[in-house]
Design an enzyme around this catalytic site. Structure first.
Site, PDB file in Angstrom:
ATOM      1  N   GLU A   1      -1.180   5.316  13.572  1.00 10.26           N
ATOM      2  CA  GLU A   1      -0.984   6.516  12.554  1.00 10.26           C
ATOM      3  C   GLU A   1      -0.989   7.714  13.831  1.00 10.26           C
ATOM      4  OE1 GLU A   1      -1.539   8.627   8.563  1.00 10.26           O
ATOM      5  OE2 GLU A   1      -3.032   7.409   9.204  1.00 10.26           O
TER       6      GLU A   1
ATOM      7  N   LYS B   1      -9.253   8.187   1.666  1.00 10.93           N
ATOM      8  CA  LYS B   1      -9.764   6.679   1.465  1.00 10.93           C
ATOM      9  C   LYS B   1     -11.153   6.855   2.055  1.00 10.93           C
ATOM     10  CE  LYS B   1      -5.276   4.370   2.203  1.00 10.93           C
ATOM     11  NZ  LYS B   1      -4.508   5.535   2.501  1.00 10.93           N
TER      12      LYS B   1
ATOM     13  N   CYS C   1       0.771  -1.400  -0.001  1.00 11.49           N
ATOM     14  CA  CYS C   1       0.033   0.011   0.037  1.00 11.49           C
ATOM     15  C   CYS C   1       0.786   1.302  -0.122  1.00 11.49           C
ATOM     16  CB  CYS C   1      -0.982  -0.007   1.105  1.00 11.49           C
ATOM     17  SG  CYS C   1      -1.947  -1.454   1.341  1.00 11.49           S
TER      18      CYS C   1
ATOM     19  N   PHE D   1       1.653  -3.488   4.096  1.00  9.20           N
ATOM     20  CA  PHE D   1       1.813  -4.683   4.627  1.00  9.20           C
ATOM     21  C   PHE D   1       3.435  -5.027   4.686  1.00  9.20           C
ATOM     22  CE2 PHE D   1      -1.936  -7.575   3.428  1.00  9.20           C
ATOM     23  CZ  PHE D   1      -2.808  -7.159   4.371  1.00  9.20           C
TER      24      PHE D   1
ATOM     25  N   HIS E   1      -2.769   7.926   6.178  1.00  3.61           N
ATOM     26  CA  HIS E   1      -2.942   6.728   5.582  1.00  3.61           C
ATOM     27  C   HIS E   1      -4.322   6.274   5.853  1.00  3.61           C
ATOM     28  CE1 HIS E   1      -1.938   2.858   3.889  1.00  3.61           C
ATOM     29  NE2 HIS E   1      -2.286   2.401   5.237  1.00  3.61           N
TER      30      HIS E   1
ATOM     31  N   HIS F   1      -9.307   2.683  -0.292  1.00  7.19           N
ATOM     32  CA  HIS F   1      -8.022   2.229  -0.549  1.00  7.19           C
ATOM     33  C   HIS F   1      -7.728   1.960  -1.790  1.00  7.19           C
ATOM     34  CE1 HIS F   1      -4.167   1.326   0.617  1.00  7.19           C
ATOM     35  NE2 HIS F   1      -4.347   0.906   1.788  1.00  7.19           N
TER      36      HIS F   1
END
Length: 788
Positions: free
Chosen positions: A312, A333, A168, A397, A301, A338
């Site tokens: 975050e 998002k 991502c 990830f 994010h 996403h």
């Protein structure tokens, strides 16, 4: 070597382009985001009956690109189409003419993606299950590098071409590497961005992890229940400031710097306190000449999952301190979903346009403050705000973190003076090939001319066998596929060879730049095939995290404790060479003192079926070609760091160059022009002449249509028959992305065994005409002794 000036080259953003759930342009994206409109709805393009949700941020207004990257093929790949469509808008918006305003050789590509052309793989697997034979060209759309090379050909861009896959955070990493390319003087302009399209595997995978929300994602909100998947592409045109001034190109914003880090914590979950993310943010501030007080907006994010949003928020507080309470943190998002590998580019575009229009974008669907998050989410619609600078966060990830710092034109932020030039040296290596474990086994096999491999159903394959306990305990290995086990094993051996494995501080400060062309196909098949045959209920949540290309780098970080800048390059058969080049530039710029650079490849059944189906390999033309598995890691280090530690120095990396044929997916220039330009650029960067080269370690692997152009290029650069040519792949096999590493280790062995102790060139090439050359010199060799 390329000079490093006292002040880094300024880099600006000239134009942007996007295709997203908000429509077919960047302005449509911005209009929707600024208004807080949610473009998340029931997905129509995939069967959605078995997932946690039927919702997604779907591209409902696809815009077919003008460039035909698959002539004669009746299928196209949606991720490649998205990238080309967004790039057409960005290139047109720059007003620049390739060749007239900027030479084609000074234009490059940096492309990020998570799933690349995996939708094409799924459709091919469906067709095979139904008894059909897929068009072989569909297989060529699958690798991440395919999108990068389609972009190169569509616009005739012949400079450096890179593809990066850090899940991502992929296109945020692409922005980072593009910045370094321009600042190192390797290009004047870079077309940068990312793309991803919906796949059945992604919906099944995130459903198996119970990560999807049944309603549009509500990041940072107390009642959030998960993420929403999206699709699309964002592309940006980056220029050196001097190029923008010379050409009169528009300047939308400035890109000041970036920070990369590894969590080294978990395959999917972030560090609970956001420790790795905070380091990425601090690094971005430091290299951009910013203080926390300079930042009033962070494009977060913000996935909408409980753990990610809290981590975050804690990271923002840790990085910005007291200033965090005065900083807006919102999530794009919440409106488009996403976009995985495209998220960094698309959210970077939103950040850039926020600076342009002085509006902080909102977080849609926000209802109630979560005390564990608690920062200002800009709930509802966009808010007018004085914005001089902004950060954009993307975390992926395997613990891959990236933060990019932007500023309005002329805004604050003055990058500190560049770190002084320092040689980049090789201080260690770990080797596993079909010849055995360790460099000695490889050297002996090549010296004896022992051809590796055996015939398996029409392909000549060289497989590896190794002591898997070197990758960790049996429990740790259960979550690792073969490439991850190879990466950990050879990285551990390389650190040991570099006398660094027992130094905890040195290891923690070490970064990882991994190269892989095939990537995690073993895990991707293991996960996808049951899903396609039996539905989403067959999805294995233990396997899904390993399907990302950067999973192996993440496993290295978790197993060894490395936490420095971490990235994964996926430039096909040149992936390892690309990783070495990126690592070289990061070290020269002072981004790290030491980087582990593993290149790993393992063969899987469906991947081999794809190779068999491609005429180049399955016909008589491929009979002299051996496809090999391998894991090889080099430790690259600034010489000053190596000397402080008293580390061994096996070689010096003097320079590198990358050039594109710009001929398209699976095609290359038969004249060898791209190979020649890559070699000449590497020589220029190294500051040496062709006559100084003692040998060329060739890319040649036994396929004449690829080998002949390289030979013609070598003859033009060095003179016919005037330089020793080594072709190790014809003996040991083509280890796909590990080819440059193979040749580098063999070159060290050749010097040890009495070969001329002079600089050598190592060549690598993808099968789509991306060529990377590196210049290595034996150690000790520095100062005027190198002939520079």
């Amino acid at each position: 070597m390329t000079d490093v000036s006292d002040q880094p080259v300024g880099v600006v953003i000239a134009s942007v382009g996007a295709i997203t759930p908000h429509g077919g342009s960047a302005e449509a994206l911005w209009d929707g985001v600024r208004a807080g409109r949610v473009a998340i709805s029931p997905v129509r393009g995939l069967p959605m009956g078995e997932y946690q949700t039927t919702l997604g941020g779907e591209v409902t207004e696809p815009r077919p690109p003008g460039y035909d990257y698959a002539p004669g093929c009746d299928t196209r790949d949606p991720s490649v189409d998205f990238a080309l469509a967004a790039a057409e808008e960005a290139m047109a918006g720059s007003g620049l003419r390739v060749g007239a305003d900027i030479p084609a050789e000074r234009w490059g590509i940096a492309y990020g993606t998570c799933h690349a052309g995996w939708r094409s793989a799924e459709l091919a697997l469906h067709e095979v299950r139904e008894g059909g034979t897929p068009d072989w060209r569909r297989y060529t759309f699958v690798p991440p590098q395919a999108g990068a090379e389609a972009l190169s050909a569509a616009f005739g861009l012949k400079g450096p071409v890179l593809s990066v896959n850090t899940a991502c955070a992929s296109s945020a990493h692409a922005l980072a590497h593009a910045l370094d390319v321009i600042r190192a003087g390797r290009a004047d302009a870079m077309l940068v961005g990312g793309s991803d399209a919906f796949t059945e595997s992604a919906f099944a995978g995130f459903s198996s992890l119970w990560s999807l929300s049944e309603r549009p994602a509500a990041p940072y909100s107390k009642d959030r229940s998960g993420l929403t998947l999206g699709e699309g592409s964002g592309m940006l045109v980056l220029l050196s400031r001097e190029t923008a001034e010379r050409t009169g190109a528009p300047v939308v914003a400035e890109m000041l710097g970036y920070g990369l880090s590894a969590d080294g914590h978990h395959e999917t979950a972030p560090h609970p306190e956001g420790e790795g993310a905070a380091r990425a943010m601090r690094s971005a501030l430091s290299v951009s000449g910013l203080t926390p007080d300079d930042v009033r907006y962070v494009n977060g994010h913000g996935t909408g999952t409980p753990k990610n949003d809290v981590a975050e928020s804690l990271a923002v507080r840790a990085a910005l301190g007291d200033s965090a309470e005065k900083t807006a943190l919102s999530s794009t998002k919440s409106m488009i979903g996403h976009l995985l590998g495209a998220a960094g580019a698309v959210e970077g575009i939103v950040t850039v346009l926020a600076l342009r229009d002085q509006v902080a974008p909102p977080t849609a669907s926000f209802t109630e403050v979560d005390p564990q998050c608690g920062l200002d989410p800009v709930a509802g619609a966009g808010r007018p705000m004085v914005l001089d600078t902004a950060l954009s966060n993307n975390f992926g990830f395997a613990g891959a973190n990236a933060t990019v710092a932007f500023a309005r034109p002329g805004g604050p932020g003055a990058p500190p003076p560049a770190v002084g030039p320092d040689e980049v040296v090789v201080t260690g290596f770990g080797v596993i090939t079909s010849a055995g474990e360790g460099a000695e086994a490889l050297w002996e096999a090549y010296a004896a001319g022992r051809r590796q491999g055996a015939w398996e159903d029409g392909l000549h394959l060289a497989r590896v066998e190794f002591d898997r306990s070197a990758a960790g305990s049996a429990r740790a290995r259960r979550r690792m596929d073969t490439i991850s086990q190879l990466a950990v094993a050879v990285s551990r051996a390389a650190l040991d060879s570099a006398d660094a494995v027992d130094d905890e501080d040195a290891v923690a400060a070490t970064g990882v730049v991994l190269g892989t062309g095939i990537g995690p196909m073993e895990s991707a098949e293991r996960f996808t095939v049951p899903v396609l045959s039996s539905g989403a209920r067959a999805a294995n949540p233990a396997v899904f995290p390993a399907t990302v290309f950067n999973g192996a780098a993440g496993q290295v970080a978790m197993a060894l404790g490395t936490k420095g800048p971490t990235s994964t390059l996926t430039s096909g058969h040149a992936a390892g060479a690309a990783a070495l080049g990126v690592a070289f530039d990061m070290l020269r710029a002072g981004r790290a003192e030491r980087l582990l650079v593993p290149a790993v490849e393992a063969l899987s059944p469906a991947m081999l079926d794809a190779y068999r189906g491609i005429p180049l390999f399955g016909s008589a033309a491929g009979r002299r070609y051996t496809l090999a598995e391998a894991g090889i890691a080099l430790v690259l280090e600034r010489r000053s760091s190596a000397e402080r530690r008293g580390a061994p120095v096996h070689a010096v990396v003097l320079g590198h160059g990358t050039a594109s044929d710009a001929c398209g997916i699976g095609r290359w220039d038969p004249s060898g022009d791209g190979v020649e330009r890559a070699m000449r650029e590497a020589l220029r960067g190294a500051g040496i002449r062709p006559d100084d080269i003692s040998a060329v370690w060739a890319n040649a692997a036994g396929i004449a249509t690829a080998d002949r152009p390289e030979q013609a290029a070598v003859d033009r650069v060095f003179g016919e028959g005037r330089v020793r040519i080594e072709a190790p792949k014809r003996v040991l096999g083509e280890p796909v992305g590990a080819g440059a590493h193979l040749s580098a280790v063999l070159a060290v062995g050749a010097w040890r065994d009495g070969a001329a102790r002079g600089p050598v060139i190592v060549n690598s090439a993808s099968l789509g005409g991306t060529h990377t050359s590196l210049v290595l010199s034996p150690a000790p060799l520095h100062g005027t002794e190198s002939g520079r």
